[in-house]
Design an enzyme around this catalytic site. Structure first.
Site, PDB file in Angstrom:
ATOM      1  N   SER A 252       0.851  -1.189   0.000  1.00 19.45           N
ATOM      2  CA  SER A 252       0.000   0.000   0.000  1.00 19.45           C
ATOM      3  C   SER A 252       0.884   1.236   0.000  1.00 19.45           C
ATOM      4  CB  SER A 252      -0.889   0.011   1.245  1.00 19.45           C
ATOM      5  OG  SER A 252      -0.099   0.341   2.378  1.00 19.45           O
ATOM      6  N   LYS A 253       0.222   2.389  -0.028  1.00 19.75           N
ATOM      7  CA  LYS A 253       0.959   3.662  -0.066  1.00 19.75           C
ATOM      8  C   LYS A 253       1.947   3.799   1.093  1.00 19.75           C
ATOM      9  CE  LYS A 253      -1.990   6.488  -2.892  1.00 19.75           C
ATOM     10  NZ  LYS A 253      -3.387   6.045  -2.858  1.00 19.75           N
ATOM     11  N   ARG A 254       1.630   3.136   2.202  1.00 26.22           N
ATOM     12  CA  ARG A 254       2.549   3.204   3.347  1.00 26.22           C
ATOM     13  C   ARG A 254       3.948   2.722   2.982  1.00 26.22           C
ATOM     14  NH1 ARG A 254       2.140  -0.415   6.931  1.00 26.22           N
ATOM     15  NH2 ARG A 254       0.516  -1.594   5.852  1.00 26.22           N
ATOM     16  N   HIS A 255       4.010   1.783   2.028  1.00 29.50           N
ATOM     17  CA  HIS A 255       5.307   1.211   1.668  1.00 29.50           C
ATOM     18  C   HIS A 255       6.078   2.080   0.683  1.00 29.50           C
ATOM     19  CE1 HIS A 255       2.963  -2.437   2.910  1.00 29.50           C
ATOM     20  NE2 HIS A 255       4.071  -2.616   3.592  1.00 29.50           N
ATOM     21  N   GLY A 256       5.363   2.917  -0.055  1.00 28.12           N
ATOM     22  CA  GLY A 256       6.014   3.743  -1.081  1.00 28.12           C
ATOM     23  C   GLY A 256       5.085   3.896  -2.268  1.00 28.12           C
TER      24      GLY A 256
END
Ligand code: GLU
Length: 506
Positions: A252-256
């Site tokens: 998800s966006k949390r990862h990049g």
């Protein structure tokens, strides 16, 4: 059996790694099997539909070099390929289920359903209470007379189970009584739900294999039930492994970055991205990592899919990109860097790069031409120098700024001073370096480096301590393309002026 596969995105957001992986695997499977790859746009959710998302589907796959044999933009014998243009087919299918007693109209109000949901949440009951399942003609007519338009629900049997052989996961079986009872298949606005439209279209488009993300696995028993209700043969299913971040959580966006647009802006090459994405859940053997799209079209097979979740490794992707950059011809790499340099105002903006610079498309200018600026020549000459250092095209402006802009003295004096040294000692080193720089035209690269080495020995210090201040003086930064090559491109006069400015700063 003719292999026919499809990618069926809903245009509600930007194409992300997971979707592209699904599309790529379907495309490769079709190519490897000599089958057909279909693009079908699942646009029945009118509220979440976005025109921009549709454009992004076309742009993404064009950029990646993945094309379909049939689709909304190119037609085909099974069209239309927009679900919103196929409503009468869904209505006909629903009518057949109603006539066969396998589905029923439901007139319950939104308020009643909301009430059921909250009671259900409290009591741990999921799904509809089937109140409208056994209405008679008279009751239905009465509701209609009140002006209520019904939804249509599928009857989920109490007994029996949906069972199918997943090509990757093996036998999957789910009891019907464990499915949420009586899901809606046709909404009151006349639009089908995902399940109905997906099943009707896969059948009518003669899709032979459904390769889709494992996120959809929980929907498949319901799809099997629908196939049964229609009396259709279901396609073969293959649910692709999850894509996770390094922490094992769904990517998800949390990862990049997750959308292709973001990767494109950062300066990834399409071939690096397709190569890396192909390895998310598939491998050819234990060692080979590099594949062109053409090679993958030959080599891809379902047998070589892995069940385990695929971990998305940003560093590895970057490494792939660096490799592909090193494989570029000088001219291609120049064209790839151009929009980034234009956006950084280091190259005069070309007409074709207007949209390209921010979306970072390759600018569509013709190759070298009469309109080329002096700066463009400078960049062309520097391509071999930066190629080795570049992992992302977006790094090009920082690596080349020293050649295209005057960075003389454009840094803090501290930057010049190596660890465990002071300003005075650094200044002494640069004073000693100056005559070597002044005479650099007399040496070849090896000799020049030998001169710097000798100088370091004389000053009883490491070569790095000589190079580092010189690097900052010349390029304005501690990270730069190889120093000797940079000095050469800059030329003796400008290099000396920058050394002098550094000395003055100290
Ligand atoms: N429209 C669904 C999606 O957005 C398709 C799922 C499927 O492949 O069945 O992914």
């Amino acid at each position: 059996m003719m292999v026919r596969v499809r990618y069926a995105p809903s245009p509600t957001g930007l194409q992300h790694i997971g979707g592209v992986r699904t599309a790529l695997f379907n495309y490769l499977f079709a190519r490897a099997q000599g089958g057909a790859f279909v693009l079908r746009i699942e646009d029945t959710d009118q509220e979440r539909y976005s025109e921009e998302a549709l454009e992004d589907i076309y742009a993404t796959f064009e950029w990646l070099g993945i094309s379909w044999d049939e689709g909304p933009d190119r037609g085909g014998p099974y069209g239309p390929y927009f679900q919103s243009q196929r409503l009468e087919r869904y209505h006909k299918a629903v009518r057949s289920l109603l006539d066969a007693g396998k589905a029923y109209e439901c007139f319950c109000s939104a308020e009643r359903l909301a009430g059921l949901r909250s009671e259900g949440a409290r009591d741990g009951v999921v799904g509809y209470d089937r109140r409208c399942r056994n209405l008679d003609d008279e009751q239905r007519a009465a509701y209609r007379a009140e002006g209520i338009t019904p939804v249509v629900r599928l009857k989920v049997p109490d007994n029996g189970a949906a069972s199918f052989e997943d090509l990757l996961l093996g036998t999957v079986k789910r009891k019907y009584k464990d499915l949420s009872p009586d899901p809606i298949i046709l909404k009151s606005d006349g639009f089908p739900t995902y399940h109905l439209a997906n099943v009707v279209d896969d059948h009518e488009m003669e899709i032979s294999h459904v390769l889709r993300a494992q996120e959809w696995l929980s929907s498949t028993p319901l799809h099997i039930l629908l196939y049964e209700a229609f009396g259709y043969e279901p396609p073969r299913y293959c649910h692709l492994p999850f894509v996770t971040g390094k922490d094992g959580q769904k990517l998800s966006k949390r990862h990049g970055a997750t959308s292709v647009v973001e990767f494109r802006k950062q300066g990834y090459l399409p071939e690096a991205l397709t190569n890396y994405i192909a390895l998310l859940g598939w491998s050819y053997d234990d060692s080979r990592e590099f594949f062109t799209l053409r090679e993958l079209e030959q080599l891809f097979s379902i047998e070589k899919l892995n069940k385990a979740p695929a971990v998305f490794d940003y560093k590895k992707l970057e490494w792939f990109n660096g490799n592909y950059i090193r494989d570029c011809s000088d001219e291609r790499l120049f064209e790839l860097m151009r929009p980034y340099l234009e956006a950084a105002e280091l190259l005069p903006a070309g007409n074709a790069s207007a949209g390209g610079a921010t979306a970072a498309g390759e600018s569509r200018r013709p190759g070298p031409g009469a309109d080329e600026s002096h700066e463009a020549d400078v960049v062309r000459n520097a391509v071999p120098l930066v190629r080795e250092r570049l992992k992302l095209l977006s790094e090009a402006p920082e690596l080349l700024r020293f050649l295209l802009a005057d960075v003389t003295g454009n840094y803090d004096a501290e930057e010049l001073i190596p660890k465990k040294m002071d300003a005075q000692a650094t200044e002494a080193l640069l004073q000693a370096v100056r005559p070597v720089v002044a005479a650099m035209e007399q040496y070849d690269d090896e000799q020049l480096e030998a001169e710097f080495r000798r100088l370091a020995e004389r000053h009883e210090t490491k070569l790095g301590n000589v190079m580092m201040p010189l690097r900052v003086a010349i390029t304005g930064s501690r990270t730069s393309p190889p120093l000797i090559g940079s000095l050469r491109l800059l030329g003796t006069d400008r290099a000396l002026a920058r050394v002098d400015a550094a000395i003055a700063k100290l």
